[in-house]
Enzyme design. Sequence first.
Site, short mmCIF file in Angstrom:
data_model
loop_
_atom_site.label_atom_id
_atom_site.label_comp_id
_atom_site.label_asym_id
_atom_site.label_seq_id
_atom_site.Cartn_x
_atom_site.Cartn_y
_atom_site.Cartn_z
N CYS A 2 0.77 -1.13 0.06
CA CYS A 2 0.00 0.10 -0.03
C CYS A 2 1.00 1.05 0.12
CB CYS A 2 -0.86 0.22 1.33
SG CYS A 2 -2.03 -1.29 1.26
N ARG A 27 4.03 -0.50 -4.77
CA ARG A 27 3.86 -0.86 -3.36
C ARG A 27 2.54 -1.53 -3.28
NH1 ARG A 27 6.63 1.91 0.57
NH2 ARG A 27 5.24 1.26 1.80
N TRP A 73 -2.55 -3.01 -1.69
CA TRP A 73 -2.36 -4.41 -1.75
C TRP A 73 -3.05 -5.03 -0.56
CZ3 TRP A 73 0.02 -8.31 1.20
CH2 TRP A 73 0.39 -9.29 0.59
N ASN A 99 -1.61 2.38 5.74
CA ASN A 99 -0.87 1.47 5.16
C ASN A 99 -0.26 0.56 6.56
OD1 ASN A 99 1.43 -0.15 3.97
ND2 ASN A 99 2.73 1.41 4.31
N GLY A 100 -0.82 -0.77 6.39
CA GLY A 100 -0.12 -1.70 7.61
C GLY A 100 -1.56 -2.54 7.99
N GLU A 485 18.07 -17.67 -7.23
CA GLU A 485 17.60 -16.09 -7.84
C GLU A 485 17.16 -16.17 -9.10
OE1 GLU A 485 16.97 -13.76 -6.17
OE2 GLU A 485 17.02 -12.03 -7.72
N LYS A 489 13.25 -15.19 -9.94
CA LYS A 489 12.84 -14.27 -11.00
C LYS A 489 11.99 -14.52 -12.05
CE LYS A 489 14.03 -11.57 -9.56
NZ LYS A 489 14.67 -11.20 -8.33
N GLU A 492 8.11 -15.25 -10.70
CA GLU A 492 7.50 -14.18 -10.06
C GLU A 492 6.81 -13.37 -11.09
OE1 GLU A 492 9.65 -11.64 -7.32
OE2 GLU A 492 11.56 -11.82 -8.23
N HIS A 508 19.22 -36.56 -6.77
CA HIS A 508 18.38 -37.21 -5.69
C HIS A 508 17.22 -36.86 -5.64
CE1 HIS A 508 22.28 -38.21 -3.68
NE2 HIS A 508 22.66 -36.71 -3.97
N LYS A 607 6.29 -4.45 -3.66
CA LYS A 607 7.79 -4.03 -3.74
C LYS A 607 8.14 -4.29 -1.94
CE LYS A 607 11.70 -3.13 -5.38
NZ LYS A 607 12.30 -4.27 -6.06
C1 F6R Z 1 12.31 -10.76 -5.48
C2 F6R Z 1 11.59 -9.72 -4.60
C3 F6R Z 1 11.36 -10.13 -3.10
C4 F6R Z 1 12.02 -9.43 -2.10
C5 F6R Z 1 11.62 -9.73 -0.50
C6 F6R Z 1 12.27 -9.04 0.49
O1 F6R Z 1 12.59 -10.18 -6.81
O2 F6R Z 1 11.44 -8.52 -4.67
O3 F6R Z 1 11.50 -11.53 -2.88
O4 F6R Z 1 13.41 -9.69 -2.29
O5 F6R Z 1 10.32 -9.50 -0.36
O6 F6R Z 1 12.24 -7.50 0.25
P1 F6R Z 1 13.45 -6.94 0.90
O7 F6R Z 1 14.61 -6.96 0.46
O8 F6R Z 1 12.78 -5.14 0.67
O9 F6R Z 1 13.35 -6.78 2.59
#
Ligand code: F6R
Length: 612
Positions: A2, A27, A73, A99-100, A485, A489, A492, A508, A607
């Site tokens: 949010c 957000r 969100w 927000n929260g 990673e 990527k 997501e 395994h 985000k």
């Molecule tokens: C993946 C992604 C999330 C963040 C995770 C932690 O692309 O963006 O997996 O890495 O939510 O977020 P931060 O780094 O902001 O604590």
Amino acid sequence: MCGIVAYIGDKPAYPILMKGLQRLEYRGYDSAGIAIMNDKLHLYKKKGKVADLEAFMEGKDYQGNIGIGHTRWATHGEPSDANAHPHFSKTKSLVIIHNGIIENYSALREELKKRGYKFKSETDTEVLIHLIEDIQVKEKVDLFEAVRIALNEVIGAYAIVILSKDNPDQLIAAKKGSPLVIGVGNDEYFLASDASPIVEYTRNVVYLEDGEIAIVSRKEDLKIKTIKNKDKTPYMQELELKLEMLEKGGYDHFMLKEIHEQPRSIRDSMRGRLNAKKGLVTLGGIKDYETKLAKAQRIIIIACGTSWHAGLVGEYLFEEMARVPVEVEYASEFRYRNPVILESDVVIAISQSGETADTLAAMQFAESKGATILAICNVVGSTIPRTSHAGSYTHAGPEIGVASTKSFTAQITILALMALQVAQEKGTLPRSKFQQLLNELESIPEKVETTLKSNDQIKYIAEEYKNATNFLYLGRGYNFPVALEGALKLKEISYIHAEGYPAAEMKHGPIALIDEEMPVVVIATKKGSYEKVVSTIQEVKARKGKVIAIVTKGDKEVKAIADHCIEIPETFEAFAPLVSVIPLQLLSYHIALMRGCNVDQPRNLAKSVTVE
Ligand code: F6R
């Protein structure tokens, strides 16, 4: 999770709120709304993106120079017009954005229901605004006092802004756990979840602290009090953020821009900290904790998602270079499993946003047990660095694409510098090796730049595999976290199922998945366990799997067996992730784009994850 924005001043509020919501859309983007006051208090909200709200606003009355806006969100209640913010109080005199999460909302809601309150939404936020109005009426107090009393009854996290029909010259804002920045202009104020909606109007900002309430009045100085009713003096800071950092700069998507920014963001993260000529590493932010780090019996790294993957690379770096045992923990697991934490432990919390609720709670828990807490963070002034004892910012610049890219490589850069700094202090590396590592680290931005030139080849490979339903990513040693990673990527942003594995673990279990339909991305750079990874590739090929390999320039062995090879410049094993992740970021970007996915705002994600 949010985004909130508000304005009070002489300018028309609507364009400021709308632009602010667009900037904060990373957000959350399942619904959006605004409330604006002229001779009436108008509220408009809509399920969907900010652009849907903008279309909906055509022909509406949105004149006025005080207003609040929200992009959501969903937590409590599905994305819908009704659950979108702002929310009115019962008499429609007050309107709130939040927000929260209000954790005790259910008990409060039941109590209010008994007293005849009816709810139009399923949100915890509507409970809060009814509670505030209830107190205002019952106790006959002004809005500030009603907010203060209500917040003392509330458990949870919040950043809120409230606008009252009866006082169009004032906004009341409060914060606990979720961020809130107040921009101070000439006779005007801007409130927002981060500085991005503020930066083009003023560089002077006040970051509200937890437990503070701001009284923001037209043509009056900003007043801050605590929820215990103590006066606080606002602490004004100057923003370093530049407007162009928030724009796409000619790229189609923020994610693509951020992938291409990595030579710069890695360089900026090393600037002033790595001096290869003098053979020195100095992370100023942790200077006072240098000895503590060097003497640590153990380092615990806590993080989530991509930051956790960077933490895994950190484990390898610290153990190899500084000879200190490291544990890497998912913050969400660590905080609830009664871990053994010693006062001699140094905990490193890694977070791009600096707001991740699980990471924040885990570091607070570790601090309560006496550990020293350091933070590696990208967003300046955010909660995690402000809650830690010390730390280092990554200097990657704003990351707006929801999928993390440049923050991953910047975090690894800081971890490498930290590990080298501890090695320097402890003398765990021979001088010549230490110097070679510094020289090599300094050359990484150039190697990333070279790797980015493979973009067209990667696009071609993406075309061939865009319709796959599963992907496997394999790597060993330092490249194992890169495999994780790469898989994250892809899933997501393209919604293709993908798994990352240590290459040797394939036999395994995951090997059962391999057939001619299964693309397997193998990071097979020279050094480390190269020969063993080549054997894994053979095993995949023997089962007709399709191999996309990331190899060191000039490689012949893998080229002879893999279906596709993407070359990257040679580097030390310890720094390979900084370069080998680049083709994986580009591959997921192109596949997602070809599948028609929203690359910058993938479904269901946000985000910064400020909920558990
Ligand atoms: C993946 C992604 C999330 C963040 C995770 C932690 O692309 O963006 O997996 O890495 O939510 O977020 P931060 O780094 O902001 O604590």
